[in-house]
Design a protein around this motif. Sequence first.
Motif, short mmCIF file in Angstrom:
data_model
loop_
_atom_site.label_atom_id
_atom_site.label_comp_id
_atom_site.label_asym_id
_atom_site.label_seq_id
_atom_site.Cartn_x
_atom_site.Cartn_y
_atom_site.Cartn_z
N GLU A 114 0.87 -1.04 -0.05
CA GLU A 114 -0.04 -0.28 -0.12
C GLU A 114 0.73 1.17 -0.13
N ALA A 118 1.37 4.64 -2.63
CA ALA A 118 1.49 5.85 -2.23
C ALA A 118 2.97 6.73 -2.70
N ASN B 129 -7.39 0.79 0.70
CA ASN B 129 -5.99 1.71 1.07
C ASN B 129 -5.21 1.91 -0.03
N LYS B 130 -4.89 1.08 -0.95
CA LYS B 130 -3.98 1.28 -2.06
C LYS B 130 -4.65 2.26 -2.98
N PHE B 133 -4.40 5.58 -1.74
CA PHE B 133 -3.14 6.13 -1.78
C PHE B 133 -2.61 6.38 -3.35
N GLN B 136 -4.28 9.67 -4.08
CA GLN B 136 -3.62 10.84 -3.39
C GLN B 136 -2.37 11.09 -4.23
N TYR B 137 -1.45 10.05 -4.73
CA TYR B 137 -0.39 10.45 -5.42
C TYR B 137 -0.55 11.05 -6.81
#
Lengths: 549, 184
Positions: A114, A118, B129-130, B133, B136-137
């Motif tokens: 995960e 990010a 979650n991935k 993220f 977000q990225y």
Amino acid sequence: MPYSFTQIEKDKTRVIGFVFLFLIAFYFGVFWLIALLVKNFVLYEYTSPGRSGPLFLLNFHDSLIIFALAILVGYVHWTCTVSGLVGKISGVLKAEPLNPGDHYHQRLQNIINEVSVATGGKKIEGMVIPTTAMNAFALTDFKGRAIIGVTEGLLARLTRPQLEAVVGHEAAHIVAGDCLATTVTTSIFALYGGLLKGLERIFSETRSSRDKGGVMALLLCIYILLWVTRGMSQLVRMFISRQREYRADAVAVRLTRDPLSLAEALYAIDCRWRGAGLAAEELESIFIVNPAYSALDEKTSLFADMFSTHPPVKERLNVLLEMAHADMENLIQSAGDKNSQPRSPVPQPDAAQPAAQWMVHRNGLWEGPFDLARLLTIEGMRPETWVQRVGTTDMKMAYEDPEIIKAINKKTGSYHCPKCAISLTTVIYEGVEVLECSFCRGVLVAEKDATRIIIREEVGFSEEVTRLAARIVEQKKIWQWGKDAIKRDPGALLTCPRCEAHKGKMIPMFYTAAYHVEIDKCLYCGSIWFDKNELEVLQCLIEHQTEQK
Amino acid sequence: MTVLWIILGLALLVLIWAVAIFNTLVQLRENVKNGWSQIDVQLKRRHDLIPNLVEIAKGYMGHEKSTLENVIKARQQAINADNIKDRQAAENFLTGTLRSLFAVSENYPNLKADTQMRQLHEEIVSTENKITFARQYYNDEVNRLNTTVQSFPDTIIASAFHFEKREFFELEDTSEKTAPAVKF
């Protein structure tokens, strides 16, 4: 602040260049000093018999040769250290790759994946150090191999968001590029700390024999050199800025957007044993919190700024708490709440469902009743044997009963209980796969997994277990040599289920001298057989002990 | 003559400057592309997990057919959506249906105890979650690209070579970090 790994990998950090120059300067200094001594005291009489005093310096020509030699040796030292660096360090740390069958490891792998998303897709490997200590580290080498490692203690005690924050912090070191500098810088001297210890041992062992004088002199030289390098590794810490930890904390918050969890994790790590005394102590800079407690770390003076590798934990917490709009009291409370989650209830397979019982027709007689697991191990049991469920009147052949057929198909495990001889079933206990006997409730655990199970605190203890543990504590406060030895009867040794083929025997012993829980351990494969409740009692005892500390 | 040289020199400087900006823009555009493909991978993973989830849930919650059918329908819509706007809407709808599925599953203790379900739950949490993220990225990179494209003087080069602003990818905020999930 850019943190995309593609850009950062391009600009090499200057720190590494400085360290290389430092290394060459160090060798130049050492060789120059040696040459000076040799020229003055050994070659004195040959080179200049007419001179009055022994003190004269080296000329330019000599210095040049020494410089070339320093570059050569420095370069060899550098390449030896840098090649396969990540593998070497993880070897020193005794870190192991993740086991996909282990639930905790799987969770860590997921979290690392995960966080990797990010960061924009940097490939990161996960590793664990099998110890109860609480710490985490990150490593990278010139080939771009990146590792995030976590101790089993941390893995067992942190919640998912907290673990995510810690992994985020380590990933921040990796993507920000300072991890490479730290890895190289710390290992350039500290990696040889292990070698130093090895030599020390050889040195003390061969001290008595006189004919080894030459070897001893050589060893002494290396010994001194290594002592110097150890001092150097202290000095090299100047290159590692304390500020990098603040920065990594900040980037971790940017990645996971969760400052409170990181603060909680740091607080939880700080409250427990961080791993002082482990082999890795000299590699402290790669860890999230310094494994050895150092008073210097908690100071903010200029001297501390120069020589310490980690900023004061309190300062880090303050920064994070400000980001989270929380204060210290909140933190202590929330960390206390989250990290003492209610245990999952003690599994009680029998109590929930009374096991079905069967009567079996064998040798012209009705025998039983047997439960399912027992039934399958009865001698002369065949698919066409007549069976009857207790409480019903219809007789069936065994293959007609769906439950028996299901059990036969499921009975794939080729391992058998060393006491009851029925086949062992795979069960998950504390996230680890163990083999359990459904009749006597004994479990077979691989040696490494036993450590893991003991560290983890997911499942609660039954009253019986706590009572047994308390009794062991009461009875034997002090270990008495001889009196407490286990009597070994060669005829009564258990056969290891995993080593059945070559009749590997299990030896009864105490799991550790400190806790009088008798277990049976196979000397071939290291598997441990715990009788019913033994494993739980051991867990209970060790946990109780750590809480008291 | 000197004037000519000065002009030539200046022109060269301008050219170097233009090339530098052009390269930065290309880098930014590639990052955005990379971010988008990350989101794509994770969303696909989510879609792949859903049939398994429904399959396991079916065995335990026979009376909740409509909830399960909604999830399947939402998944199909999400797969078929092609532009960013549609996709956003479809994924948000899917998140909603998943949330109600998990809420309903609270009433089925056997489902919660199922080992397969627990494994799948960890997988789904991880995927959610991935997605967060990755989004977000992507949004961070889009933000950087958009800022660069609009700021002077970079905007001259950007418009000359058709570097355009990108859209953000907004998904419903899965406020607690544990996705639209229940505690098992």
